[in-house]
Design a protein around this motif. Structure first.
Motif, PDB file in Angstrom:
ATOM      1  N   ASP A 303       0.797  -1.229   0.000  1.00  0.00           N
ATOM      2  CA  ASP A 303       0.000   0.000   0.000  1.00  0.00           C
ATOM      3  C   ASP A 303       0.830   1.280   0.000  1.00  0.00           C
ATOM      4  O   ASP A 303       0.295   2.375   0.169  1.00  0.00           O
ATOM      5  CB  ASP A 303      -0.924   0.016   1.224  1.00  0.00           C
ATOM      6  CG  ASP A 303      -0.147  -0.099   2.538  1.00  0.00           C
ATOM      7  OD1 ASP A 303       1.070  -0.402   2.475  1.00  0.00           O
ATOM      8  OD2 ASP A 303      -0.745   0.115   3.592  1.00  0.00           O
ATOM      9  N   ALA A 304       2.152   1.169  -0.177  1.00  0.00           N
ATOM     10  CA  ALA A 304       2.975   2.378  -0.095  1.00  0.00           C
ATOM     11  C   ALA A 304       4.312   2.162  -0.788  1.00  0.00           C
ATOM     12  O   ALA A 304       4.772   1.031  -0.970  1.00  0.00           O
ATOM     13  CB  ALA A 304       3.206   2.765   1.363  1.00  0.00           C
ATOM     14  N   THR A 305       4.962   3.284  -1.140  1.00  0.00           N
ATOM     15  CA  THR A 305       6.304   3.273  -1.732  1.00  0.00           C
ATOM     16  C   THR A 305       7.125   4.368  -1.073  1.00  0.00           C
ATOM     17  O   THR A 305       6.618   5.471  -0.815  1.00  0.00           O
ATOM     18  CB  THR A 305       6.244   3.516  -3.248  1.00  0.00           C
ATOM     19  OG1 THR A 305       5.490   2.482  -3.859  1.00  0.00           O
ATOM     20  CG2 THR A 305       7.641   3.522  -3.853  1.00  0.00           C
ATOM     21  N   LEU A 306       8.400   4.060  -0.805  1.00  0.00           N
ATOM     22  CA  LEU A 306       9.289   5.012  -0.138  1.00  0.00           C
ATOM     23  C   LEU A 306      10.568   5.141  -0.962  1.00  0.00           C
ATOM     24  O   LEU A 306      11.361   4.208  -1.058  1.00  0.00           O
ATOM     25  CB  LEU A 306       9.625   4.521   1.279  1.00  0.00           C
ATOM     26  CG  LEU A 306      10.395   5.481   2.182  1.00  0.00           C
ATOM     27  CD1 LEU A 306       9.536   6.682   2.538  1.00  0.00           C
ATOM     28  CD2 LEU A 306      10.843   4.757   3.458  1.00  0.00           C
ATOM     29  N   ASP A 307      10.771   6.306  -1.593  1.00  0.00           N
ATOM     30  CA  ASP A 307      11.986   6.548  -2.371  1.00  0.00           C
ATOM     31  C   ASP A 307      13.145   6.844  -1.422  1.00  0.00           C
ATOM     32  O   ASP A 307      13.027   7.686  -0.515  1.00  0.00           O
ATOM     33  CB  ASP A 307      11.777   7.724  -3.323  1.00  0.00           C
ATOM     34  CG  ASP A 307      10.830   7.370  -4.462  1.00  0.00           C
ATOM     35  OD1 ASP A 307      10.843   6.207  -4.902  1.00  0.00           O
ATOM     36  OD2 ASP A 307      10.055   8.259  -4.884  1.00  0.00           O
ATOM     37  N   LEU A 308      14.282   6.190  -1.646  1.00  0.00           N
ATOM     38  CA  LEU A 308      15.451   6.368  -0.791  1.00  0.00           C
ATOM     39  C   LEU A 308      16.381   7.418  -1.397  1.00  0.00           C
ATOM     40  O   LEU A 308      16.562   7.473  -2.616  1.00  0.00           O
ATOM     41  CB  LEU A 308      16.189   5.037  -0.614  1.00  0.00           C
ATOM     42  CG  LEU A 308      15.351   3.933   0.043  1.00  0.00           C
ATOM     43  CD1 LEU A 308      16.136   2.639   0.150  1.00  0.00           C
ATOM     44  CD2 LEU A 308      14.863   4.369   1.423  1.00  0.00           C
ATOM     45  N   PRO A 309      17.000   8.238  -0.551  1.00  0.00           N
ATOM     46  CA  PRO A 309      17.671   9.463  -1.037  1.00  0.00           C
ATOM     47  C   PRO A 309      19.101   9.247  -1.522  1.00  0.00           C
ATOM     48  O   PRO A 309      20.018   9.941  -1.079  1.00  0.00           O
ATOM     49  CB  PRO A 309      17.634  10.365   0.201  1.00  0.00           C
ATOM     50  CG  PRO A 309      17.749   9.413   1.344  1.00  0.00           C
ATOM     51  CD  PRO A 309      16.987   8.192   0.927  1.00  0.00           C
ATOM     52  N   ILE A 310      19.311   8.319  -2.449  1.00  0.00           N
ATOM     53  CA  ILE A 310      20.685   8.129  -2.916  1.00  0.00           C
ATOM     54  C   ILE A 310      21.139   9.269  -3.827  1.00  0.00           C
ATOM     55  O   ILE A 310      22.340   9.405  -4.094  1.00  0.00           O
ATOM     56  CB  ILE A 310      20.866   6.772  -3.635  1.00  0.00           C
ATOM     57  CG1 ILE A 310      20.003   6.698  -4.893  1.00  0.00           C
ATOM     58  CG2 ILE A 310      20.605   5.619  -2.702  1.00  0.00           C
ATOM     59  CD1 ILE A 310      20.338   5.495  -5.759  1.00  0.00           C
ATOM     60  N   LEU A 311      20.220  10.097  -4.305  1.00  0.00           N
ATOM     61  CA  LEU A 311      20.592  11.230  -5.142  1.00  0.00           C
ATOM     62  C   LEU A 311      20.719  12.526  -4.344  1.00  0.00           C
ATOM     63  O   LEU A 311      21.063  13.563  -4.904  1.00  0.00           O
ATOM     64  CB  LEU A 311      19.567  11.432  -6.266  1.00  0.00           C
ATOM     65  CG  LEU A 311      19.337  10.231  -7.196  1.00  0.00           C
ATOM     66  CD1 LEU A 311      18.359  10.605  -8.295  1.00  0.00           C
ATOM     67  CD2 LEU A 311      20.652   9.746  -7.789  1.00  0.00           C
ATOM     68  N   ASP A 312      20.437  12.478  -3.040  1.00  0.00           N
ATOM     69  CA  ASP A 312      20.507  13.691  -2.225  1.00  0.00           C
ATOM     70  C   ASP A 312      21.961  14.123  -2.051  1.00  0.00           C
ATOM     71  O   ASP A 312      22.850  13.296  -1.830  1.00  0.00           O
ATOM     72  CB  ASP A 312      19.880  13.433  -0.856  1.00  0.00           C
ATOM     73  CG  ASP A 312      19.840  14.695  -0.013  1.00  0.00           C
ATOM     74  OD1 ASP A 312      18.986  15.552  -0.283  1.00  0.00           O
ATOM     75  OD2 ASP A 312      20.691  14.825   0.883  1.00  0.00           O
TER      76      ASP A 312
END
Length: 598
Positions: A303-312
């Motif tokens: 029910d959800a997706t979490l983008d991880l900040p490897i481009l931050d």
């Protein structure tokens, strides 16, 4: 118990009760409660299920970090304390050197203290006279033996205490951290005394020492204990290599703890739960043949997706909604964000850190969010100019590690990865407990070595060299860091029988210039070979310019200034067809002789 066994431990455990305040200790005297029934936070397990056998005449070293359980094991074997559970059988008369100076009084003379110590051990009369004379001669303090012990220097005191303690002839000699007595000359004497004692009486030696390299010279077997458990048991050369590997793992754990504490200070009491980690680890800690690009990393639930900040780009923790924050591991070889084949991706450099892995720390804000992480599916894409072989690892909040997917890519092609953090991803890649690699690669990978070879003066590859004749050692190299341009230091360390460091040579004048050539071959010619007759291994290390002159004190396996270190990459024998003169020594040198008659 077999006749040749002198020590047998089976599932040996020693557990101590912990007290938060003195009143709890006092109450425990009146309210008996088994240690096994106490909650985990109230006990300390010094040893956990240790099983080992030591045979008569063996020389065994016990190594490990402070608090690993080494001294506890020796106290159990010498019956100073009793085990909590398990079986321990010890045969023979033992002499324990657990602490130098037990029974020595500062106001007594050295001689009086020696007699007092021997009396405690049950020796008196002519036998004691003989033992005292032997100890005084060995300690080389004849002029001071009748002076008060409190007037001795620390070195003199240690020498006498060691000499008296080892004047006895036990069947089992147990030594705990007392081999660093005196100066280098006396330390060598101490080693020889122990060696002769064991050989003359077929005594069994059990030794604990933090000087693992000196201990390895004395024993034929090493048992490595960590957190109360046996982590390894085998030949000294192999166990030293595994222990060196473990230092790198310990440093990684320290860096993670530092990161976790920094995050707690950052959120200043606004919740938070122990972090979890997602890591991509190069197999055997070997740097990849080319940089790897990672894109589109996310966690997914039904029910959800979490983008991880490897481009931050900011290098600090990033809030991911109300439940999580995340941060790139700062001690990993992350590179810049680049566009590759039309996609935004972050570089995983194949140089720059002693741990060849990248990852993120995930900070759940509560326990429910922490549990939810283990139910997620991790997905991302990877690209490289050369094939990649790595493991995708999930480390939960309790520190349990599991490999959830093996990452394998071809050259110049994007590969998609989807791995369920709980069950182990897709296909045949089932989750398994992640183990530290044995004999892993050491070094930050700015330069990598391969193609090691040993030849005689005629250029013929050989594994038996002649003393006094030419020898050629060579290896290939590749420069991973395109900016490298310096005169790296090249060190060859020769170890006799794989353990005893007997000779080193260093090259300081070869420039590694990636702009001129990324690869090449290094050759060192020894003409003549001075090593004595024995079997040797060569460890080759390449480090930054000035590494030894300006050494930081860091252990080599966690020092990023070490670019590559290949332990025991060559093994060979040295023979001498002309003379037995080179037998039994590390090296034989020539000199320019001059004579000046009176």
């Amino acid at each position: 118990m077999n006749d040749d066994l002198i020590i047998r431990a089976e599932n040996l455990t020693k557990t101590y009760r912990l007290y938060e305040k003195p009143s709890e200790r006092l109450l425990s005297l009146f309210r008996s409660r088994k240690v096994e029934d106490l909650p985990p936070e109230k006990v300390h397990h010094a040893l956990r299920g240790v099983s080992l056998e030591i045979r008569r005449g063996e020389k065994v070293a016990i190594i490990g970090r402070n608090g690993a359980g080494k001294s506890t094991l020796l106290k159990l074997i010498t019956r100073a304390i009793d085990p909590t559970s398990g079986v321990l059988d010890v045969r023979g008369k033992s002499q324990a050197l657990l602490q130098l100076g037990v029974g020595f009084h500062p106001d007594f003379t050295g001689r009086e203290n020696a007699y007092s110590f021997l009396a405690l051990m049950g020796h008196a009369g002519k036998k004691a006279d003989m033992l005292v004379d032997d100890a005084v001669a060995f300690a080389e303090i004849e002029e001071y033996i009748d002076q008060p012990f409190k007037t001795y220097s620390s070195g003199m005191a240690a020498r006498l205490m060691f000499a008296v303690s080892t004047a006895l002839e036990p069947e089992l000699l147990v030594i705990d951290e007392v081999l660093g007595v005196g100066d280098a000359y006396f330390q060598n004497k101490s080693f020889e005394r122990i060696r002769e004692l064991c050989e003359a009486n077929n005594s069994t030696l059990l030794l604990v020492s933090h000087d693992i390299y000196s201990a390895a010279r004395l024993v034929s077997r090493i048992v490595w204990i960590d957190q109360g458990r046996v982590k390894g048991d085998g030949e000294p050369a192999e166990m030293l290599k595994r222990y060196e590997d473990s230092i790198r793992i310990q440093e990684d754990a320290r860096q993670k703890q530092k990161l976790s504490l920094a995050y707690k200070r950052q959120i200043a009491g606004r919740g938070g739960f122990p972090p979890a980690y997602i890591e991509i680890r190069a197999r055997n800690n070997a740097p990849a043949a080319a940089p790897v690009y990672l894109a589109g990393m996310r966690l997914s639930w039904p029910d959800a997706t979490l983008d991880l900040p490897i481009l931050d780009q900011n290098g600090k923790s990033v809030a991911l909604g109300a439940e999580y924050a995340a941060q790139l591991l700062p001690h990993a070889p992350w590179g810049d964000v680049k566009t590759v084949e039309g996609r935004q991706a972050r570089v995983w450099n194949n140089f720059g850190a002693v741990e060849h892995k990248v990852g993120l720390a995930l900070f759940p804000m509560n326990e429910a969010a922490s549990k939810k992480l283990g139910e997620a599916t991790l997905s991302f894409e990877a690209f490289s100019d050369a094939p990649v072989d790595a493991d995708v690892v999930f480390v939960d909040a309790a520190g349990a590690e599991r490999i959830v997917q093996r990452l394998q890519t071809g050259a110049k092609a994007w590969a998609a990865v989807a791995a369920a953090l709980a069950s182990g991803g897709t296909g045949a890649a089932a989750a398994s407990a992640a183990k530290a690699p044995e004999n892993a690669r050491q070094g930050s990978g700015r330069v990598v070595l391969s193609g090691f070879n040993l030849a005689n003066g005629a250029g013929e590859t050989t594994f038996t060299l002649q003393h006094g004749e030419p020898a050629v050692i060579s290896f290939d190299y590749f420069i991973n860091d395109p900016s490298l341009d310096e005169k790296c230091q090249i060190i060859f360390a020769f170890k006799r029988n794989g353990v005893e460091d007997v000779a080193r040579i260093m090259g300081r004048d070869i420039r590694f210039n990636a702009g001129a050539a990324r690869s090449g071959r290094i050759e060192a010619r020894l003409d003549p070979l001075r090593l004595g007759v024995a079997r040797y291994t060569i460890t080759i290390l390449v480090a930054r310019e000035g590494y030894f002159e300006n050494h930081s004190g860091q252990f080599f396996s966690i020092n990023p200034d070490v670019y590559d270190c290949e332990a025991a990459c060559l093994e060979f024998d040295v023979a001498d067809r002309n003379s037995p003169f080179s037998t039994g020594t590390g090296a034989v040198f020539e000199a320019a002789w001059r004579h000046f008659p009176a």
